[in-house]
Motif scaffolding. Structure first.
Motif, short mmCIF file in Angstrom:
data_model
loop_
_atom_site.label_atom_id
_atom_site.label_comp_id
_atom_site.label_asym_id
_atom_site.label_seq_id
_atom_site.Cartn_x
_atom_site.Cartn_y
_atom_site.Cartn_z
N ASP A 189 44.22 39.80 29.26
CA ASP A 189 43.51 38.57 29.63
C ASP A 189 42.21 38.42 28.84
O ASP A 189 41.17 38.03 29.36
CB ASP A 189 43.21 38.54 31.13
CG ASP A 189 44.46 38.47 31.97
OD1 ASP A 189 45.45 37.87 31.51
OD2 ASP A 189 44.47 39.00 33.09
N PRO B 43 45.82 33.92 39.26
CA PRO B 43 45.66 34.13 40.70
C PRO B 43 46.19 32.94 41.50
O PRO B 43 45.97 31.79 41.15
CB PRO B 43 44.14 34.28 40.86
CG PRO B 43 43.67 34.77 39.54
CD PRO B 43 44.56 34.11 38.52
N SER C 96 37.52 39.70 38.34
CA SER C 96 38.63 40.66 38.47
C SER C 96 38.11 42.07 38.27
O SER C 96 37.08 42.29 37.63
CB SER C 96 39.74 40.35 37.45
OG SER C 96 39.24 40.41 36.13
N ASN D 123 44.57 46.61 41.26
CA ASN D 123 44.02 45.52 40.46
C ASN D 123 43.84 44.30 41.37
O ASN D 123 44.72 43.98 42.17
CB ASN D 123 44.98 45.19 39.32
CG ASN D 123 44.36 44.31 38.26
OD1 ASN D 123 43.34 44.68 37.67
ND2 ASN D 123 44.94 43.17 38.01
N LEU D 124 42.68 43.63 41.25
CA LEU D 124 42.41 42.42 42.02
C LEU D 124 41.82 41.37 41.09
O LEU D 124 40.86 41.65 40.37
CB LEU D 124 41.43 42.71 43.16
CG LEU D 124 40.95 41.49 43.96
CD1 LEU D 124 42.11 40.86 44.72
CD2 LEU D 124 39.84 41.88 44.93
N ALA D 125 42.41 40.18 41.10
CA ALA D 125 41.91 39.06 40.31
C ALA D 125 41.72 37.85 41.23
O ALA D 125 42.61 37.54 42.03
CB ALA D 125 42.87 38.72 39.18
N THR D 126 40.58 37.19 41.11
CA THR D 126 40.30 36.01 41.92
C THR D 126 39.83 34.88 41.02
O THR D 126 39.32 35.10 39.92
CB THR D 126 39.21 36.30 42.97
OG1 THR D 126 37.99 36.63 42.29
CG2 THR D 126 39.61 37.46 43.86
N GLU D 127 40.00 33.67 41.53
CA GLU D 127 39.56 32.49 40.78
C GLU D 127 39.15 31.41 41.76
O GLU D 127 39.84 31.18 42.77
CB GLU D 127 40.69 31.98 39.88
CG GLU D 127 40.28 30.87 38.94
CD GLU D 127 41.43 30.48 38.01
OE1 GLU D 127 42.22 29.60 38.39
OE2 GLU D 127 41.54 31.09 36.92
N TYR E 270 43.90 34.25 44.59
CA TYR E 270 43.81 35.67 44.27
C TYR E 270 45.17 36.22 43.87
O TYR E 270 46.23 35.65 44.17
CB TYR E 270 43.25 36.46 45.45
CG TYR E 270 44.25 36.67 46.58
CD1 TYR E 270 45.13 37.77 46.56
CD2 TYR E 270 44.35 35.79 47.65
CE1 TYR E 270 46.05 37.98 47.57
CE2 TYR E 270 45.27 35.98 48.65
CZ TYR E 270 46.11 37.08 48.61
OH TYR E 270 47.04 37.27 49.61
N ARG E 271 45.10 37.36 43.19
CA ARG E 271 46.29 38.19 42.91
C ARG E 271 45.88 39.63 43.13
O ARG E 271 44.87 40.09 42.61
CB ARG E 271 46.75 38.01 41.47
CG ARG E 271 48.03 38.80 41.14
CD ARG E 271 48.38 38.82 39.67
NE ARG E 271 47.49 39.68 38.90
CZ ARG E 271 46.63 39.25 38.01
NH1 ARG E 271 46.51 37.96 37.77
NH2 ARG E 271 45.84 40.11 37.36
#
Length: 838
Positions: A270, A324, A412, A396-400, A356-357
């Protein structure tokens, strides 16, 4: 090798008897183009059916728009109104104009109903009895279409279609500012099912417009391949040289110059660098992401320093994860040979403007072969395990968060606790690595301005996995922290044609603590870059890029600049065909290992003797000047894409270890280690200039429903004028022929089949080894390596539709082989996997 492809072809013919789904994008595009052609001829019902089939295979919001327009042109306002509403539910960028169209249609329908409340209807034709098979097929189609619409409506509003491409009718004409797209936003493009890339020019664009040769590996490619590691997937890329020394140790190069600790290809996740500056390699097995959360992998073949700076010398691999909030919750498990066990959980969600993911996973896998026999009395195990090649747990955590269209904030973070192996340079062999990697990343989009910042952390214990008993140990600890910040401004304007200007600046702080360097070292790097894309006339696009990188040691140990220009021309004379030509310069900067090392390496078999390896702070950067000519084309109605590239790369100032030089008698004893120093070796720039020339071909086909075929080939030759070909490592280590063939078949009876094979021609590796007659003397020894074939296969079955899939995967099914003289002997393994979508 021919037998492998012959068997694959027979399998394809045997399986072509049913209705199925093949390469999603190619097959959907074929149905879309056929449907548009039928609509243009006035055959609305047949054309709309083709568009609906395309949307069912791969949802795209603009297909809904085209279906609505087709119904409207056919004079069927009620159906047109229904499909316009479905398109509007996907939150398109032209929502205001679509709402106006819906309002007019609603008024038209109401007026028609009021004017003819009792209008007689034409007698319905007598119904025909449908067979159970037809009814079942119709029900399945309706169910798939409804699920496809539901998936499209769940897409977050962040990804908006780009500008209309001329020549494609009935596409909504929304236009948005260009974006970098590096963080995995779902950029579907204005033209349904065209291949999109973001890495080549740091903005979303059609692959036809990309200035470099590009290859895209999709999430569907990953799933159908059955791959258990990310690097396995890259064998299908034309010109990619994948070398696996162990299950957790792999090296990747593009267009030659591969080696242990390969350091000339920049790997991004990314848009965040995964290049480990202390060694100059990518730790593939330490990446904190799961295969199941990858949306696509973009591979740019050719120099990328004009946009990405140092270390993108031979190309860029950008791993783009799913945005996300966009995706299905998924549980994946795999077990099989070599004590392989892995499992992962990926979840997606959204709450208003926040998405989120989340992913977590665990994996372990034994080595293919042992480095030393377990009963040797002279060797001691230093690593965590003699059998285990990789073991790790990751999260792993990704937010938007979207404040309003064009204004987004993404955060993230991830961590990976792992144990794996690596194969260093020189006389050193297998090293264990036991520790963790972590990262944090933030992205902000403020209209035309974008900011990105990230932190990369490595904290590992490492050293030789086996060491002779009584020998001084080389076990050590490494801590690395990299802090990076970047700003990018994009602006479109008119001046003798259309322009898109990108201007950016970047700063990076690197801090490494390592005994091999005598303590902690710190470097600050800075860069600025500019790029202009100019379209003076419709079929022609011109691109010019320039980047200057400041390195603290490039000017003979003092701060200096590295310059990376690029110019490209892309000609699109007719729709679906593009010719490109480019010239560029790229570089690789010296690593911490090459600049600062001061290490006494014990001489094998000679107690009390060592060879000194030293860094060099006056190293020049490795440089390359590249020329490329390419042709990319597509025949959508036939389901075919192809790309051809011819290139010449001229490389100089390669960094390598010198021969061991004897020390004067007074300097040959080291009191700190109490050892005799047999000689000194140091990093230096080679005087030779190398030229790599080659041709690459990539071909993707989805000629009929159910069959997907991918073929790639690469021919290359590396030469030098200043060195004997028999002692030229870069010349003999680069395989001259690489071939890949892959086939997938997906039936509507819920069966999936896949097989792929890669052939790599023989090479000769010239490596540093102790002389047999005198172990205190190091020689360069030629190690021939025979050609080999990697064969993988997968059979999957969807037990419960859209809920449960099981598969059997065969890895390395061809003959056992090694891919480097010092690597494991790679043997076949079979795995069973299960995927649950709760």
């Amino acid at each position: 090798m021919p037998g492998v492809f012959k068997r694959a072809g027979v399998l394809a013919i045997c399986l072509c008897a049913g209705t199925a789904l093949a390469d999603e994008r190619l097959e959907a595009r074929r149905h879309f183009r056929n449907g548009m052609s039928l609509i243009a001829q006035g055959q609305f019902d047949q054309g709309i059916a083709e568009l609906q089939e395309a949307y069912t295979i791969k949802p795209h919001p603009n297909v809904l728009y085209n279906i609505a327009r087709a119904y409207l042109d056919a004079g069927r306002s009620v159906e047109a109104l229904d499909w316009y509403r479905k398109y509007l539910a996907a939150n398109p960028p032209d929502s205001d104009s679509v709402r106006a169209t819906i309002a007019k249609l609603e008024a038209t329908v109401k007026a028609s109903e009021a004017a003819n409340p009792n209008a007689p209807t034409a007698p319905a034709p007598a119904p025909q009895a449908a067979s159970p098979a037809d009814a079942q097929a119709l029900a399945a189609l309706v169910d798939r279409l409804e699920k496809a619409i539901a998936r499209a409506e769940a897409i977050p509003s962040g990804g908006t279609p780009g500008p209309v491409v001329p020549g494609i009718p009935l596409v909504p004409g929304a236009s948005v500012p260009a974006a970098t797209g590096e963080a995995g936003a779902a950029d579907v493009g204005a033209v349904p099912y065209e291949e999109r890339v973001v890495t080549a020019s740091r903005r979303a664009q059609s692959s036809l417009e990309a200035p470099n040769a590009t290859t895209v590996i999709t999430a569907e490619d990953i799933r159908l391949s059955g791959a258990t590691s990310l690097v396995e997937l890259l064998r299908r890329v034309p010109g990619a040289d994948v070398m696996e020394l162990g299950v957790g140790s792999a090296n990747l190069s593009l267009r030659g110059f591969n080696q242990r600790i390969a350091n000339k290809v920049l790997v991004l996740v990314d848009g965040r660098s995964e290049y480990q500056d202390f060694l100059g390699l990518t730790l593939w097995s330490s990446l904190p992401i799961e295969l199941e959360e990858i949306d696509r992998i973009e591979v740019i073949r050719g120099p990328g320093s004009a946009l990405y700076g140092a270390n993108a010398m031979l190309g860029v691999v950008n791993i783009i994860t799913r945005a996300p909030g966009y995706g299905q919750r998924q549980i994946h498990a795999l077990v099989g040979g070599g004590n392989t066990v892995s499992g992962s959980f990926v979840s997606y969600g959204a709450a208003s403007a926040l998405r989120y993911r989340l992913s977590v996973g665990y994996g372990q896998m034994d080595k293919w072969s042992q480095d030393f026999a377990g009963n040797r009395p002279d060797m001691a195990l230093r690593g965590p395990s003699a059998e285990r090649g990789y073991q790790g747990a990751r999260g792993n955590l990704a937010t938007e968060y979207t404040f309003k269209p064009g204004f987004d904030l993404g955060l993230s973070a991830g961590v990976h606790r792992f144990s794996t192996e690596a194969y260093p340079l020189g006389t050193l062999r297998n090293f264990y690595m036991d520790g963790l990697t972590a990262y944090g990343k933030g992205d902000a989009s403020l209209g035309p301005v974008k900011f990105k910042a990230f932190w990369n952390h490595v904290n590992v214990d490492t050293g030789p996995q086996y060491e002779p008993i009584g020998q001084r140990s080389l076990a050590t600890h490494v801590t690395s922290n990299v802090f990076n910040g970047e700003a990018l401004f994009s602006k479109g304007f008119e001046l003798g044609g259309e322009h898109l200007l990108n201007v950016g600046a970047e700063g990076r702080l690197k801090r490494v603590s390592w005994d091999y360097m005598g303590g902690t070292k710190e470097e600050f790097h800075a860069a600025a870059f500019v790029q202009d894309e100019w379209r003076p006339v419709q079929p022609l696009r011109l691109l010019a890029s320039y980047r200057a990188d400041r390195h603290p040691l490039l000017n003979k140990g003092s701060p200096g600049l590295a310059h990376s220009p690029r110019v490209s021309a892309i000609l699109l004379p007719v729709e679906g065909h593009a010719f490109r030509a480019s010239a560029a310069s790229a570089f690789r900067e010296p690593t911490f290992l090459e600049s600062y090392t001061s290490l006494l390496v014990p001489a094998p078999g000679v107690p009390g003797a060592s060879a000194l390896t030293e860094g060099n702070r006056e190293l020049k950067p490795e440089r390359m000047v590249a020329f490329e000519f390419g042709y990319r084309g597509e025949a959508p109605r036939l389901g075919i894409d192809w790309d051809v590239a011819l290139y010449q790369n001229t490389v100089k100032n390669l960094i390598a270890l010198s021969e061991v030089q004897r020390l004067p008698a007074g300097d040959s004893f080291d009191e700190a280690s109490n050892t005799y120093v047999v000689g000194r070796s140091f990093f230096q720039n080679e005087s030779e200039t190398y030229t790599s020339r080659g041709v690459e071909l990539g071909l993707s086909l989805a000629p009929v429903d159910g069959l997907g075929i991918k073929i790639s080939s690469a021919l290359q030759k590396v030469t030098t004028d200043g060195e004997d070909a028999t002692t030229c490592g870069p010349c003999s280590q680069a395989p001259q022929v690489k071939l890949f063939g892959g086939l997938t078949y997906r039936t509507r009876s819920d069966l999936e089949f896949g097989v792929d094979a890669t052939y790599t021609s023989g090479t000769t590796w010239i490596e540093r080894e102790p002389a047999s007659a005198d172990p205190t003397r190091i020689e360069f020894i030629a190690n021939p390596l025979a050609a080999y074939t990697v064969l993988n296969a997968r059979v999957g079955y969807e037990v419960i539709q859209d809920k449960l899939t099981v598969a059997v995967v065969g890895s390395n099914l061809a003959a056992g082989h090694t891919q480097h003289p010092f690597g494991n002997r790679i043997e076949r393994r079979v795995y069973a996997s299960m995927t649950v979508i709760p």
